[in-house]
Design a protein around this motif. Structure first.
Motif, PDB file in Angstrom:
ATOM      1  N   THR A 292       0.826  -1.209   0.000  1.00 41.60           N
ATOM      2  CA  THR A 292       0.000   0.000   0.000  1.00 41.60           C
ATOM      3  C   THR A 292       0.862   1.262   0.000  1.00 41.60           C
ATOM      4  O   THR A 292       0.606   2.206  -0.748  1.00 41.60           O
ATOM      5  CB  THR A 292      -0.954   0.033   1.219  1.00 41.60           C
ATOM      6  N   SER A 293       1.917   1.259   0.820  1.00 36.48           N
ATOM      7  CA  SER A 293       2.805   2.420   0.850  1.00 36.48           C
ATOM      8  C   SER A 293       3.629   2.524  -0.427  1.00 36.48           C
ATOM      9  O   SER A 293       3.989   3.624  -0.854  1.00 36.48           O
ATOM     10  CB  SER A 293       3.741   2.349   2.068  1.00 36.48           C
ATOM     11  N   ALA A 294       3.920   1.377  -1.045  1.00 32.33           N
ATOM     12  CA  ALA A 294       4.666   1.387  -2.309  1.00 32.33           C
ATOM     13  C   ALA A 294       3.848   2.029  -3.431  1.00 32.33           C
ATOM     14  O   ALA A 294       4.410   2.517  -4.422  1.00 32.33           O
ATOM     15  CB  ALA A 294       5.066  -0.038  -2.695  1.00 32.33           C
ATOM     16  N   ILE A 295       2.527   2.033  -3.280  1.00 32.41           N
ATOM     17  CA  ILE A 295       1.652   2.685  -4.264  1.00 32.41           C
ATOM     18  C   ILE A 295       1.472   4.160  -3.932  1.00 32.41           C
ATOM     19  O   ILE A 295       1.556   5.032  -4.811  1.00 32.41           O
ATOM     20  CB  ILE A 295       0.276   1.982  -4.310  1.00 32.41           C
ATOM     21  N   THR A 296       1.249   4.480  -2.656  1.00 31.33           N
ATOM     22  CA  THR A 296       0.901   5.861  -2.289  1.00 31.33           C
ATOM     23  C   THR A 296       2.092   6.814  -2.320  1.00 31.33           C
ATOM     24  O   THR A 296       1.930   7.989  -2.623  1.00 31.33           O
ATOM     25  CB  THR A 296       0.244   5.916  -0.898  1.00 31.33           C
ATOM     26  N   ALA A 297       3.303   6.347  -2.001  1.00 27.84           N
ATOM     27  CA  ALA A 297       4.472   7.242  -1.996  1.00 27.84           C
ATOM     28  C   ALA A 297       4.765   7.808  -3.397  1.00 27.84           C
ATOM     29  O   ALA A 297       4.923   9.031  -3.549  1.00 27.84           O
ATOM     30  CB  ALA A 297       5.695   6.533  -1.421  1.00 27.84           C
ATOM     31  N   PRO A 298       4.830   6.982  -4.454  1.00 26.43           N
ATOM     32  CA  PRO A 298       5.032   7.546  -5.799  1.00 26.43           C
ATOM     33  C   PRO A 298       3.852   8.411  -6.254  1.00 26.43           C
ATOM     34  O   PRO A 298       4.041   9.438  -6.924  1.00 26.43           O
ATOM     35  CB  PRO A 298       5.160   6.305  -6.703  1.00 26.43           C
ATOM     36  N   LEU A 299       2.629   8.002  -5.876  1.00 24.17           N
ATOM     37  CA  LEU A 299       1.435   8.761  -6.264  1.00 24.17           C
ATOM     38  C   LEU A 299       1.466  10.154  -5.635  1.00 24.17           C
ATOM     39  O   LEU A 299       1.180  11.159  -6.302  1.00 24.17           O
ATOM     40  CB  LEU A 299       0.186   7.997  -5.818  1.00 24.17           C
ATOM     41  N   ALA A 300       1.826  10.231  -4.356  1.00 27.63           N
ATOM     42  CA  ALA A 300       1.913  11.522  -3.668  1.00 27.63           C
ATOM     43  C   ALA A 300       2.957  12.410  -4.324  1.00 27.63           C
ATOM     44  O   ALA A 300       2.729  13.611  -4.531  1.00 27.63           O
ATOM     45  CB  ALA A 300       2.255  11.310  -2.192  1.00 27.63           C
ATOM     46  N   ALA A 301       4.112  11.845  -4.648  1.00 25.81           N
ATOM     47  CA  ALA A 301       5.178  12.626  -5.288  1.00 25.81           C
ATOM     48  C   ALA A 301       4.709  13.192  -6.628  1.00 25.81           C
ATOM     49  O   ALA A 301       4.994  14.354  -6.959  1.00 25.81           O
ATOM     50  CB  ALA A 301       6.418  11.758  -5.485  1.00 25.81           C
ATOM     51  N   ALA A 302       3.975  12.383  -7.394  1.00 23.31           N
ATOM     52  CA  ALA A 302       3.481  12.846  -8.696  1.00 23.31           C
ATOM     53  C   ALA A 302       2.484  13.987  -8.532  1.00 23.31           C
ATOM     54  O   ALA A 302       2.503  14.967  -9.295  1.00 23.31           O
ATOM     55  CB  ALA A 302       2.828  11.682  -9.446  1.00 23.31           C
ATOM     56  N   TYR A 303       1.612  13.899  -7.527  1.00 23.48           N
ATOM     57  CA  TYR A 303       0.649  14.982  -7.267  1.00 23.48           C
ATOM     58  C   TYR A 303       1.364  16.267  -6.837  1.00 23.48           C
ATOM     59  O   TYR A 303       0.970  17.370  -7.212  1.00 23.48           O
ATOM     60  CB  TYR A 303      -0.351  14.562  -6.189  1.00 23.48           C
ATOM     61  N   VAL A 304       2.411  16.123  -6.021  1.00 17.62           N
ATOM     62  CA  VAL A 304       3.161  17.297  -5.570  1.00 17.62           C
ATOM     63  C   VAL A 304       3.834  17.997  -6.749  1.00 17.62           C
ATOM     64  O   VAL A 304       3.779  19.220  -6.882  1.00 17.62           O
ATOM     65  CB  VAL A 304       4.215  16.901  -4.506  1.00 17.62           C
ATOM     66  N   VAL A 305       4.467  17.213  -7.620  1.00 19.09           N
ATOM     67  CA  VAL A 305       5.129  17.787  -8.802  1.00 19.09           C
ATOM     68  C   VAL A 305       4.097  18.437  -9.714  1.00 19.09           C
ATOM     69  O   VAL A 305       4.294  19.555 -10.215  1.00 19.09           O
ATOM     70  CB  VAL A 305       5.927  16.701  -9.564  1.00 19.09           C
ATOM     71  N   LYS A 306       2.984  17.760  -9.922  1.00 14.52           N
ATOM     72  CA  LYS A 306       1.905  18.289 -10.761  1.00 14.52           C
ATOM     73  C   LYS A 306       1.436  19.648 -10.251  1.00 14.52           C
ATOM     74  O   LYS A 306       1.329  20.618 -11.023  1.00 14.52           O
ATOM     75  CB  LYS A 306       0.732  17.300 -10.764  1.00 14.52           C
ATOM     76  N   LYS A 316      -3.453   9.467 -16.045  1.00 17.29           N
ATOM     77  CA  LYS A 316      -2.947   8.695 -17.178  1.00 17.29           C
ATOM     78  C   LYS A 316      -2.008   9.493 -18.067  1.00 17.29           C
ATOM     79  O   LYS A 316      -1.472   8.958 -19.048  1.00 17.29           O
ATOM     80  CB  LYS A 316      -4.125   8.177 -18.018  1.00 17.29           C
ATOM     81  N   ASN A 317      -1.767  10.772 -17.726  1.00 16.96           N
ATOM     82  CA  ASN A 317      -0.881  11.601 -18.531  1.00 16.96           C
ATOM     83  C   ASN A 317       0.569  11.101 -18.442  1.00 16.96           C
ATOM     84  O   ASN A 317       1.008  10.623 -17.400  1.00 16.96           O
ATOM     85  CB  ASN A 317      -0.968  13.055 -18.044  1.00 16.96           C
ATOM     86  N   ARG A 318       1.303  11.225 -19.540  1.00 16.07           N
ATOM     87  CA  ARG A 318       2.669  10.705 -19.605  1.00 16.07           C
ATOM     88  C   ARG A 318       3.602  11.368 -18.581  1.00 16.07           C
ATOM     89  O   ARG A 318       4.398  10.695 -17.934  1.00 16.07           O
ATOM     90  CB  ARG A 318       3.246  10.907 -21.015  1.00 16.07           C
ATOM     91  N   LYS A 319       3.481  12.699 -18.418  1.00 18.87           N
ATOM     92  CA  LYS A 319       4.343  13.404 -17.461  1.00 18.87           C
ATOM     93  C   LYS A 319       4.069  12.939 -16.028  1.00 18.87           C
ATOM     94  O   LYS A 319       4.987  12.737 -15.243  1.00 18.87           O
ATOM     95  CB  LYS A 319       4.135  14.919 -17.574  1.00 18.87           C
ATOM     96  N   PHE A 320       2.782  12.786 -15.716  1.00 17.51           N
ATOM     97  CA  PHE A 320       2.391  12.316 -14.382  1.00 17.51           C
ATOM     98  C   PHE A 320       2.948  10.919 -14.130  1.00 17.51           C
ATOM     99  O   PHE A 320       3.507  10.627 -13.068  1.00 17.51           O
ATOM    100  CB  PHE A 320       0.863  12.319 -14.276  1.00 17.51           C
ATOM    101  N   ARG A 321       2.814  10.057 -15.143  1.00 16.99           N
ATOM    102  CA  ARG A 321       3.311   8.686 -15.016  1.00 16.99           C
ATOM    103  C   ARG A 321       4.832   8.639 -14.894  1.00 16.99           C
ATOM    104  O   ARG A 321       5.390   7.803 -14.183  1.00 16.99           O
ATOM    105  CB  ARG A 321       2.859   7.857 -16.224  1.00 16.99           C
ATOM    106  N   MET A 322       5.527   9.559 -15.584  1.00 15.22           N
ATOM    107  CA  MET A 322       6.983   9.576 -15.530  1.00 15.22           C
ATOM    108  C   MET A 322       7.484   9.881 -14.120  1.00 15.22           C
ATOM    109  O   MET A 322       8.488   9.317 -13.684  1.00 15.22           O
ATOM    110  CB  MET A 322       7.533  10.616 -16.518  1.00 15.22           C
TER     111      MET A 322
END
Length: 408
Positions: A292-306, A316-322
């Motif tokens: 669960t933490s392995a999923i949420t940590a990258p997801l949180a980082a992507a939201y912060v960068v976004k 599903k955007n490429r930049k978000f996924r990167m």
């Protein structure tokens, strides 16, 4: 009834999934082994503080329909302060989450290895842990699907599985309930217990969860009329996460050994006393905490960068996924190769030590802005509690930093 509850619960469970990672599990294990029930009160304070701050983050996300990093970027007018904050947040969240991701994956690996043993392939002097790659692959697939509702259902299921696993294990140890309640409501500080108290609070009140929650609630709820649902979701989910922490401490308190360093050792230690079932239950719980933490940590980082960079993109955007893929890949590499980048970890811990009071302070400030929240700003009581948490988080941050640089 149950179907309706599942329909309305969501983002809060992801927050619980994020803070109940292998680091929290290990720290709770050590708290129980070393101090018995005497530090349960620290978890009560941690859960209360988390509910208050996460409610603010959820309210901000629903009313403004913006994430916390978006609000920081748009509302702070001084360009130098704005740039400093964004750089600090990106360093702390992105670099920190990459390193914590290695711990998350390694925790899931410990859970599986408790049952099946080590699965390693050696290429000369390099050893690769296959289970790390397996867990990273599972996390990658779940994130790549890019469907919030699907991700939510998976994480809710995993959190429930984790909760049941640890709770049943704690019940198997037949704890003295009078002593448990004393530990919860009568604060005491055993010798050498201060850093453990700081650690218990620091692993529960997580800075990146404030960003994650504000971003996730607007995926599910769009109107102020949804606030009661969001508040109920937040309270139930975080209390559920707290129950997991309590259960781990209680189970660990049953083992009279100082040789236990993590929950995997605890699983082995409980087996001869409480049967094979306890070993498997803890292994399942640790695996669920890791994934669960392995999923949420990258997801949180992507939201912060976004939010920090002003991207108007979907999951599903490429930049978000990167962004999340980079965090995940680094975590897999560090975990599978056993890399321990001590200096980078120290920098990440210092940044996060600074980040918690900084973000808590900004959140309390934002929650008093009529421009952003209209009639949904903080009450005087909420401000008082928020400022108390802020003061304690400053103390916590200073202690964390001093500990890292070996001054404490």
């Amino acid at each position: 009834m149950i179907k309706k509850w599942f329909k309305n619960i969501g983002p809060g469970t992801l927050v619980a999934a994020a803070f109940i990672g292998p680091g929290t599990v290990t720290l709770c294990t050590l708290a129980g082994v070393n101090f018995g029930f005497s530090l349960l009160w620290a978890m009560v304070i941690s859960i209360a503080a988390t509910i208050v701050l996460q409610e603010m983050a959820a309210r901000l996300g629903i009313i403004s329909q913006k994430g916390l990093s978006e609000v920081i970027r748009e509302e702070i007018q001084n360009p130098y302060i704005k740039q400093f904050l964004i750089i600090l947040i990106l360093i702390a969240i992105v670099i920190g989450n990459s390193l914590y991701e290695a711990g998350n994956i390694s925790g899931g690996v410990l859970g599986i290895e408790t049952v099946v043993g080590k699965k390693v392939i050696a290429f000369g002097s390099i050893s690769i842990n296959l289970i790390s790659i397996l867990i990273g692959g599972i996390a990658f697939v779940l994130l790549y699907v890019g469907n919030y509702k699907f991700l939510e259902k998976i994480l809710v299921s995993m959190v429930l599985l984790m909760s049941i696993s640890f709770l049943v294990t704690a019940i198997l140890t037949k704890p003295n309930l009078v002593n448990v309640f004393k530990g919860m409501f009568i604060p005491q500080l055993p010798e050498n217990g201060l850093l453990t108290v700081i650690g218990l609070i620091g692993t529960t009140v997580v800075p990146y969860n404030l960003f994650l929650h504000a971003s996730l609630v607007k995926e599910k709820w769009k109107n102020a009329s949804d606030l009661p649902l969001a508040r109920k979701d937040t309270m139930i989910s975080i209390v559920l996460g707290g129950v997991v922490s309590f259960a781990i401490i209680i189970a660990a308190a049953a083992i009279p050994s100082t040789q236990i360093q993590n929950v995997s050792d605890l699983a082995v230690g409980l087996e001869p006393l409480y049967g094979t079932a306890s070993k498997y239950l803890l292994a399942i719980g640790l695996f669920a905490a890791g994934i669960t933490s392995a999923i949420t940590a990258p997801l949180a980082a992507a939201y912060v960068v976004k939010g920090s960079l002003g991207w108007d993109v979907s999951l599903k955007n490429r930049k978000f996924r990167m962004v999340w893929a980079s965090i995940l890949i680094l975590g897999i590499l560090f975990s599978s190769l056993g890399v321990k980048p001590i200096q980078i970890i120290k920098i990440a811990q210092i940044a996060n030590g600074l980040l918690l009071p900084l973000i808590a302070g900004i959140l309390v400030w934002v929650m008093n802005s009529k421009k952003i929240l209209g009639n949904y700003t903080n009450t005087k009581t909420q401000n008082f509690i928020g400022l108390c948490i802020l003061a304690f988080s400053i103390f916590l941050g200073l202690k964390s930093i001093l500990k890292v640089i070996n001054v404490f």
